[in-house]
Design a protein around this motif. Sequence first.
Motif, short mmCIF file in Angstrom:
data_model
loop_
_atom_site.label_atom_id
_atom_site.label_comp_id
_atom_site.label_asym_id
_atom_site.label_seq_id
_atom_site.Cartn_x
_atom_site.Cartn_y
_atom_site.Cartn_z
N UNK A 230 3.35 11.23 -12.73
CA UNK A 230 2.26 12.15 -12.45
C UNK A 230 1.49 11.54 -11.29
N UNK A 231 1.40 12.27 -10.19
CA UNK A 231 0.75 11.70 -9.02
C UNK A 231 0.24 12.82 -8.12
N UNK A 232 -0.54 12.44 -7.13
CA UNK A 232 -0.92 13.36 -6.08
C UNK A 232 0.05 13.21 -4.91
N UNK A 233 0.20 14.29 -4.14
CA UNK A 233 1.03 14.19 -2.95
C UNK A 233 0.22 13.68 -1.76
N UNK A 234 -1.07 13.98 -1.73
CA UNK A 234 -1.98 13.52 -0.69
C UNK A 234 -3.39 13.86 -1.13
N UNK A 235 -4.38 13.25 -0.50
CA UNK A 235 -5.76 13.61 -0.77
C UNK A 235 -6.25 14.61 0.27
N UNK A 236 -7.56 14.75 0.34
CA UNK A 236 -8.15 15.64 1.33
C UNK A 236 -9.55 15.16 1.66
N UNK A 237 -10.01 15.45 2.84
CA UNK A 237 -11.34 15.01 3.28
C UNK A 237 -12.35 16.12 3.07
N UNK A 238 -13.53 15.75 2.61
CA UNK A 238 -14.64 16.68 2.43
C UNK A 238 -15.81 16.27 3.31
N UNK A 239 -15.54 16.03 4.57
CA UNK A 239 -16.59 15.73 5.53
C UNK A 239 -16.79 14.26 5.84
N UNK A 240 -16.01 13.37 5.22
CA UNK A 240 -16.14 11.94 5.51
C UNK A 240 -15.90 11.69 7.00
N UNK A 241 -16.88 11.04 7.64
CA UNK A 241 -16.79 10.71 9.06
C UNK A 241 -16.46 11.94 9.91
N UNK A 242 -16.85 13.11 9.43
CA UNK A 242 -16.62 14.34 10.17
C UNK A 242 -15.26 14.98 9.93
N UNK A 243 -14.43 14.38 9.07
CA UNK A 243 -13.10 14.91 8.81
C UNK A 243 -13.12 15.90 7.65
N UNK A 244 -12.31 16.95 7.78
CA UNK A 244 -12.15 17.94 6.72
C UNK A 244 -10.66 18.24 6.55
N UNK A 245 -10.25 18.42 5.31
CA UNK A 245 -8.87 18.80 5.03
C UNK A 245 -7.92 17.63 5.01
N UNK A 246 -6.64 17.93 5.22
CA UNK A 246 -5.61 16.89 5.24
C UNK A 246 -4.69 17.12 6.44
N UNK A 247 -3.53 16.51 6.44
CA UNK A 247 -2.68 16.37 7.61
C UNK A 247 -3.40 15.58 8.69
N UNK A 248 -4.22 14.64 8.23
CA UNK A 248 -4.93 13.70 9.09
C UNK A 248 -4.80 12.31 8.49
N UNK A 249 -4.92 11.28 9.31
CA UNK A 249 -4.72 9.90 8.85
C UNK A 249 -6.05 9.25 8.53
N UNK A 250 -6.61 9.65 7.40
CA UNK A 250 -7.86 9.09 6.90
C UNK A 250 -7.60 8.51 5.51
N UNK A 251 -8.27 7.41 5.13
CA UNK A 251 -8.01 6.79 3.83
C UNK A 251 -8.12 7.75 2.64
#
Length: 267
Positions: A230-251
């Motif tokens: 049971x795992x996630x495939x990826x996370x998502x950004x909710x505004x951290x450092x101005x980033x939103x969503x995924x398909x981006x290289x953020x922690x």
Amino acid sequence: MNMNQIVGQADLMLITLDTLRYDVAQAAWQDGLLPNLSRLLPSTGWQLRHTPGNFTFAAHSAFFTGFFPTPAMPGKHFRPFALRFAGSETTGPDTCVLEGENLISGLANRGYHTICIGGVGFFNKQTPLGCVLPGMFHESHWSVELGVTDRDSTRNQVRVACDALARLPHEQRAFLFINISALHQPNCHYLPGHYEDNCATQMAALQYVDSQLPPLLDTLRARGNGWGIVCSDHGTAYGEEGYWGHRISHPVVWNVPYAEVTWEHQS
């Protein structure tokens, strides 16, 4: 755990909690909000891992060739499954090496009936691209009721999964894959009064997912012993450092929750 002693003897399961962030998952576990998943998780909760892909298609393409999220620590980490190819450095003595073009066909070659319960758009079978991943399985299921816009998507996915397992002879081993869509945007409808997605709404979505799992777990236990991820495939950004969503290289995108789980037969 030696997967060579499990494959062929037990049912197998892969549940991907699409877009679930590690920090959200671990906080939900620490706050006691996941009573059903907590029975499967170790005493430390979710393991922090790094995903091999920062959006759904990339991550699942890696998963389906045996490259699941990697422990977030230095070292050589052997994999539970691998496809036979020269030069693999993460195939160990406990790795089950399969013959096939992907993990699903490899398990089919070992006698497994493979089932896909789709969720997000890459599993919707409405376009050639949406047929690639589900097309790897013996049977695949998708409808609008299983997708991201239906508030009862997990309940519907669990029902379809249980029905598919019920149609199999008891002695037929199954590999069940479910792509849980409720964590993906939009998830704000799981928290009253919220109209934009954030960590709190994703946590509420995860609570909902947890509440819908008992029928599936009961069905699996009635069939026999099993092992799963049971795992996630990826996370998502909710505004951290101005980033939103995924398909981006953020922690917050690379860091995902992961657990290997087992269950025992209960008649």
